[in-house]
Enzyme design. Structure first.
Site, mmCIF file in Angstrom:
data_model
loop_
_atom_site.group_PDB
_atom_site.id
_atom_site.type_symbol
_atom_site.label_atom_id
_atom_site.label_comp_id
_atom_site.label_asym_id
_atom_site.label_seq_id
_atom_site.Cartn_x
_atom_site.Cartn_y
_atom_site.Cartn_z
ATOM 1 N N GLU A 114 -5.729 -7.056 -0.215
ATOM 2 C CA GLU A 114 -6.340 -7.009 1.123
ATOM 3 C C GLU A 114 -7.761 -6.494 0.995
ATOM 4 O O GLU A 114 -8.019 -5.521 0.287
ATOM 5 C CB GLU A 114 -5.592 -6.050 2.070
ATOM 6 N N GLU B 76 0.806 -1.226 0.000
ATOM 7 C CA GLU B 76 0.000 0.000 0.000
ATOM 8 C C GLU B 76 0.840 1.277 0.000
ATOM 9 O O GLU B 76 0.728 2.130 0.882
ATOM 10 C CB GLU B 76 -1.016 0.007 1.150
#
Ligand SMILES: *[C@@H]1O[C@H](CO)[C@@H](O)[C@H](O)[C@H]1NC(C)=O
Ligand SMILES: *[C@@H]1O[C@H](CO)[C@@H](O)[C@H](O)[C@H]1NC(C)=O
Ligand SMILES: *[C@@H]1O[C@H](CO)[C@@H](O)[C@H](O)[C@H]1NC(C)=O
Ligand SMILES: *[C@@H]1O[C@H](CO)[C@@H](O)[C@H](O)[C@H]1NC(C)=O
Ligand SMILES: *[C@@H]1O[C@H](CO)[C@@H](O)[C@H](O)[C@H]1NC(C)=O
Ligand SMILES: *[C@@H]1O[C@H](CO)[C@@H](O)[C@H](O)[C@H]1NC(C)=O
Length: 505
Positions: free
Chosen positions: A395, A185
């Protein structure tokens, strides 16, 4: 928002969710991968065993009282049992990360043989159970020694050290690992770690909400992100030159992708939403796909936004074989001066972005509601604006208070809603190739320590043996994966009834 439009959105959501067609695993392409994820510091524990040295995350967590990853799930010692749980569950893939300081304790230089053996064993164990490993190289855990030596990601020296670390991983594990994510991320990592001080190493400008020991929120997020893109591109180039022809894997960068939707149908809010997309997605995806930052960001940030040389631009462009997506929740976007209803976000990146983000659920960072249409929107946007890249959802999952409640029905509903959204996007042409639930089991959480958790297995963190117990979500996922459950409320209700009989410890 006017009550009427709120009601309208409510109605749309109700209609949309009650109209989910039943679907099964078999509606997805056969080579689509369904998995679940963890990361090294959050799962392994054994923080100072067998030669591992501290990362910035160890340092960060030890400076707060929200717990730490010293023991976590004890995955370092219990990986065989956990792989067995994954196999029983029918997981097709497992996403985990490699602790840089377990493999290379000084950050660069000698390899730690015990660290090397651990990852070789884990990967072997996964392969022997038919589970595809998806490896993240960097998940918030920079060697503390490199932070101390030169400031880590805000210094260009990171490019060389990260590439050397990646080289070791490709060489040692690449025969068995075909899916590599360089940085977890990366967008929110740059923002939260270098602008907001919320995540390790915890840099920010002086402000009244959080005491950071160092930082500059108006410059460091952009600098760190720039170095991440260059480090990713450098590792990717190395992989393609040295390994790809024989190992035949692929390598990508992952970004955090909020769902974003205009608050009203006004032109202003549409423009604001486009601006938010440029800042939150385009910041990294424009360089990766087209070779440069979005012009909107260049205009706003001026000299605070680093510039790619021609050579760097060429190297970054096309360096991601796929885009990794970390997705949890959706915000409405409106054109208002104040940056956010989260006060902590009123500096740095969010201030520069200059739009107001309104939560679709309660105004809490941790209590979000399921809005699968938000993910569908992200996948559709990436398809249309970035040449339909291959995507892995790395995710997605639902946080709940960490207690002994094994019947996590809201999590099951959340996950099945989002898997349905992925299927819709695929049917409409998105090249999404995998979906990973965060998290395989309860882990030490980045923002909330041990108070909330996302796991499909409960972990008793008070128990020295860190006993694991399956939640309803684990049964649901395994039933979905083995094709005995299709996604209709009927099956879920039946599953719940059966499960409640065995929900005590
Ligand atoms: C951050 O950097 C900018 C640009 O170099 C500078 O103008 C500003 O004073 C710095 N802020 C802090 C808090 O150091
Ligand atoms: C920051 O540190 C100062 C000095 O130790 C303290 O007075 C202040 O309350 C701290 N602020 C926060 C938000 O923790
Ligand atoms: C939102 O907040 C209200 C009031 O605090 C609470 O009753 C409700 O359960 C919350 N909803 C969710 C989804 O957390
Ligand atoms: C499906 O794809 C088409 C073509 O890219 C696009 O115009 C349309 O808006 C998409 N539909 C949805 C529901 O996203
Ligand atoms: C967790 O472990 C502790 C210590 O072994 C035990 O006392 C407790 O009952 C366990 N909790 C649950 C929910 O099993
Ligand atoms: C499929 O998974 C469910 C849920 O774990 C399990 O009860 C069932 O036995 C499995 N069926 C097959 C055919 O593997």
């Amino acid at each position: 928002m006017k009550p009427f439009s709120q009601f309208f959105i409510f109605l749309v959501i109700v209609l949309a969710t009650s109209y989910i067609d039943a679907f099964t695993r078999n509606d997805f392409p056969e080579d689509f991968l369904f998995g679940a994820a963890t990361s090294a510091y959050q799962w392994e524990g054994a923080a100072d065993e067998d030669g591992r040295t501290p990362s910035v995350w160890d340092t960060f967590s030890h400076s707060y009282d929200t717990g730490n990853g010293d023991v976590a799930c004890d995955g370092y010692h219990q990986y065989k049992e956990d792989v067995k749980l994954m196999a029983d569950m029918g997981l097709e893939a497992f996403r985990f990360s490699i602790s840089w300081t377990r493999l290379i304790p000084n950050g660069r230089g000698p390899i730690n043989p015990k660290g090397l053996l651990f990852y070789k064993n884990l990967i072997k164990e996964l392969r022997s159970h038919g589970i595809e490993p998806h490896v993240t190289l960097y998940h918030y855990d920079l060697p503390q020694s490199l932070e101390d030596e030169y400031g880590g990601w805000i210094n260009r020296k990171i490019i060389e050290d990260f590439t050397a670390f990646a080289d070791v991983c490709f060489r040692e594990f690449g025969d068995d690992v075909k899916l590599w994510t360089t940085i977890n991320e990366a967008t929110i990592f740059a923002i939260a770690s270098y602008g907001e001080g919320l995540t390790p190493p915890g840099h920010c400008s002086p402000n009244k909400f959080i005491n950071c020991s160092t930082g500059n929120s108006s410059t460091e997020p952009y600098l760190a992100a720039h170095n991440m893109l260059l480090a990713h591109a450098s590792a990717s180039k190395l992989y393609r030159l040295k390994y790809k022809s024989k190992q035949r894997g692929s390598i990508g960068l992952s970004i955090f992708a909020f769902g974003l939707s205009p608050y009203t149908n006004s032109k202003d809010d549409e423009i604001a939403t486009q601006r938010a997309k440029d800042f939150l997605f385009g910041w990294m995806l424009k360089p990766l796909v087209f070779g440069d930052y979005p012009s909107e960001m260049k205009r706003t940030l001026g000299s605070r936004l680093p510039v790619f040389s021609e050579e760097e631009s060429e190297q970054v462009k096309g360096s991601s074989d796929f885009v990794g997506i970390i997705h949890y929740t959706t915000f409405y976007v409106t054109n208002r001066a104040s940056a956010s209803n989260f006060p902590i976000m009123n500096q740095g990146f969010f201030k520069d972005m200059g739009v107001y983000m309104i939560s679709t659920g309660n105004s809490s960072l941790f209590e979000w509601e399921a809005t699968p249409w938000g993910l569908e929107g992200v996948l559709e946007h990436l398809k249309q604006s970035y040449n339909n890249p291959p995507i892995y959802i790395l995710e997605n999952g639902k946080p709940m208070k960490h207690d002994s409640m094994l019947q996590d029905t809201p999590r099951v509903e959340y996950i099945q809603g989002y898997i349905g959204a992925v299927l819709n996007a695929i049917k409409n042409g998105s090249d999404t190739r995998g979906y990973f639930v965060w998290s395989m089991i309860d882990v030490y959480e980045l923002l909330s320590g041990y108070t909330t958790s996302f796991g499909m297995y409960y972990v008793n963190f008070s128990d020295p043996g860190r006993k694991r117990s399956p939640k309803l979500s684990a049964s649901w996922y395994s039933g979905f994966l083995n094709g005995t459950i299709d996604v209709s409320s009927q099956d879920t209700i039946q599953l719940q009834r059966k499960f409640s009989g065995s929900s005590s410890f």
